[in-house]
Scaffold this motif. Structure first.
Motif, short mmCIF file in Angstrom:
data_model
loop_
_atom_site.label_atom_id
_atom_site.label_comp_id
_atom_site.label_asym_id
_atom_site.label_seq_id
_atom_site.Cartn_x
_atom_site.Cartn_y
_atom_site.Cartn_z
N SER A 249 0.82 -1.14 -0.04
CA SER A 249 -0.04 -0.06 0.08
C SER A 249 0.87 1.54 -0.09
O SER A 249 0.47 2.28 -0.10
CB SER A 249 -1.06 -0.12 1.25
OG SER A 249 -1.93 -1.09 1.22
N GLY A 250 2.22 1.00 0.14
CA GLY A 250 2.98 2.27 0.13
C GLY A 250 3.79 2.53 1.55
O GLY A 250 4.28 3.68 1.54
N TYR A 251 3.48 1.80 2.56
CA TYR A 251 4.05 2.06 3.78
C TYR A 251 5.27 1.14 4.01
O TYR A 251 5.16 -0.22 3.87
CB TYR A 251 3.05 1.90 5.04
CG TYR A 251 1.91 2.93 4.83
CD1 TYR A 251 2.05 3.91 5.55
CD2 TYR A 251 0.62 2.61 4.27
CE1 TYR A 251 0.91 4.96 5.29
CE2 TYR A 251 -0.37 3.25 4.34
CZ TYR A 251 -0.33 4.78 4.79
OH TYR A 251 -1.46 5.66 4.89
N ARG A 252 6.44 1.89 4.42
CA ARG A 252 7.74 1.19 4.80
C ARG A 252 7.75 0.75 5.99
O ARG A 252 8.72 0.19 6.38
CB ARG A 252 8.68 1.90 4.13
CG ARG A 252 8.71 2.21 2.70
CD ARG A 252 8.60 1.02 1.76
NE ARG A 252 8.79 1.50 0.29
CZ ARG A 252 7.51 1.29 -0.62
NH1 ARG A 252 6.49 1.16 0.05
NH2 ARG A 252 7.61 1.80 -1.76
N ASN A 253 6.94 1.62 6.90
CA ASN A 253 7.12 1.53 8.30
C ASN A 253 5.58 0.80 8.79
O ASN A 253 4.77 1.58 8.76
CB ASN A 253 7.36 2.82 8.94
CG ASN A 253 7.36 2.71 10.20
OD1 ASN A 253 6.54 2.74 11.09
ND2 ASN A 253 8.75 2.78 10.92
N LEU A 254 5.56 -0.18 9.69
CA LEU A 254 4.63 -0.80 9.82
C LEU A 254 3.92 0.12 10.85
O LEU A 254 2.50 0.21 11.08
CB LEU A 254 4.70 -2.27 10.48
CG LEU A 254 3.43 -3.13 10.89
CD1 LEU A 254 2.65 -3.25 9.73
CD2 LEU A 254 3.74 -4.38 11.55
N ALA A 255 4.53 0.43 11.76
CA ALA A 255 3.91 1.36 12.95
C ALA A 255 3.07 2.55 12.44
O ALA A 255 2.08 2.93 12.84
CB ALA A 255 4.95 1.93 13.90
#
Length: 287
Positions: A249-255
């Motif tokens: 979805s485009g997020y490199r950081n899960l938090a």
């Protein structure tokens, strides 16, 4: 890159158009027109883009869009919708200025931001779905009745944010639409402010002010809407782990993904998946 202006045709013997749209899939076709548009999704699911709003849709999705409000539907599966398009004067100049139609007049005014009828009765949805099959005279009477029921039920909620208004000039609208079309295709990759600003030949600082003033939210907020909606589709149609959903979805950081998802959907991604009882399909190659 800008939205296509459409001039819907009107069949002989009537003053508005009412039809069933059927496609193997709804392709992204950003457009606007001078007519109001009442759309009921009867088959298929996908993403609805209205102004700066990005939301998923399912069968039963019912919206009323005001004139010149850019919009499109996008899906990857067979889709069908009952669509009615009409101008403000389709029943005659000044018709909705009559006192007995005050509720409809107010609803039409509010549709400038788009209206979503989440609580519309099933009987009313069935009535709307049947409109394309009726003779013109019966269609006209039924459509007026549908508009009155929608206005009287008080179940409408605005689609676009409070800060959104149709762009005051074609130049402003064209710039916004260039950016929105680009982001629809590129939001799952890193989005760089300088590169987006360059699309409309503006300095980054000037572009940031322009974008927020024109559509009522920041570039980051809009990109998050696109990404979270992509995540929602992956959560309900695949068995991908949440970490993979975030990445795709485009997020490199899960938090950061979890935080943005909660802000827009008021629940965790795992809760969203559990709440939408769609049988997941495991993507090819995933073991």
């Amino acid at each position: 890159m800008k939205p296509r202006y459409e001039r819907p045709g009107v069949p002989g013997g009537t003053t508005f158009t009412c039809f069933t749209r059927r496609d193997k899939a709804f392709g992204f076709a950003w457009h606007f027109h001078q007519e109001y548009e009442l759309t009921l999704i009867t088959v298929g699911s996908g993403t609805r883009y209205v102004g700066t709003s990005v939301e998923g849709y399912l069968p039963g999705d019912l919206v009323l869009l005001g004139p010149e409000l850019p919009h499109t539907y996008a899906s990857g599966e067979r889709s069908e919708a009952a669509v009615t398009q009409f101008r403000h004067d389709f029943l005659g100049a000044g018709f909705f200025d009559l006192p007995q139609f005050a509720a409809i007049r107010s609803m039409l005014n509010e549709s400038a931001r788009g209206l979503y009828f989440g609580g519309a009765r099933q009987e009313l949805r069935a009535e709307i779905a049947s409109l394309p099959r009726l003779a013109p005279a019966v269609q006209t009477v039924r459509l007026l009745g549908v508009l009155q029921c929608l206005a009287a039920d008080g179940v409408a909620s605005p689609i676009t944010g409070a800060g959104y208004a149709a762009a005051p000039s074609s130049a402003v609208r064209d710039r916004v639409d260039v950016v929105c079309r680009y982001l629809q295709e590129a939001h799952t990759e890193p989005v760089v402010l300088d590169e987006v600003a360059a699309l409309v030949h503006m300095a980054p600082t000037s572009f940031s002010r322009f974008f927020r003033r024109a559509i009522g939210c920041t570039l980051t907020d809009y990109v998050n809407q696109l990404r979270v909606e992509t995540a929602c589709r992956l959560l309900t149609t695949t068995a991908l782990p949440v970490t993979e959903v975030a990445a795709r979805s485009g997020y490199r950081n899960l938090a950061n993904f979890n935080r943005r998802f909660r802000e827009l959907k008021a629940m965790q991604p795992s809760q969203y998946r559990a709440a939408h009882q769609v049988q997941p399909v495991k993507p090819a190659g995933l073991r």
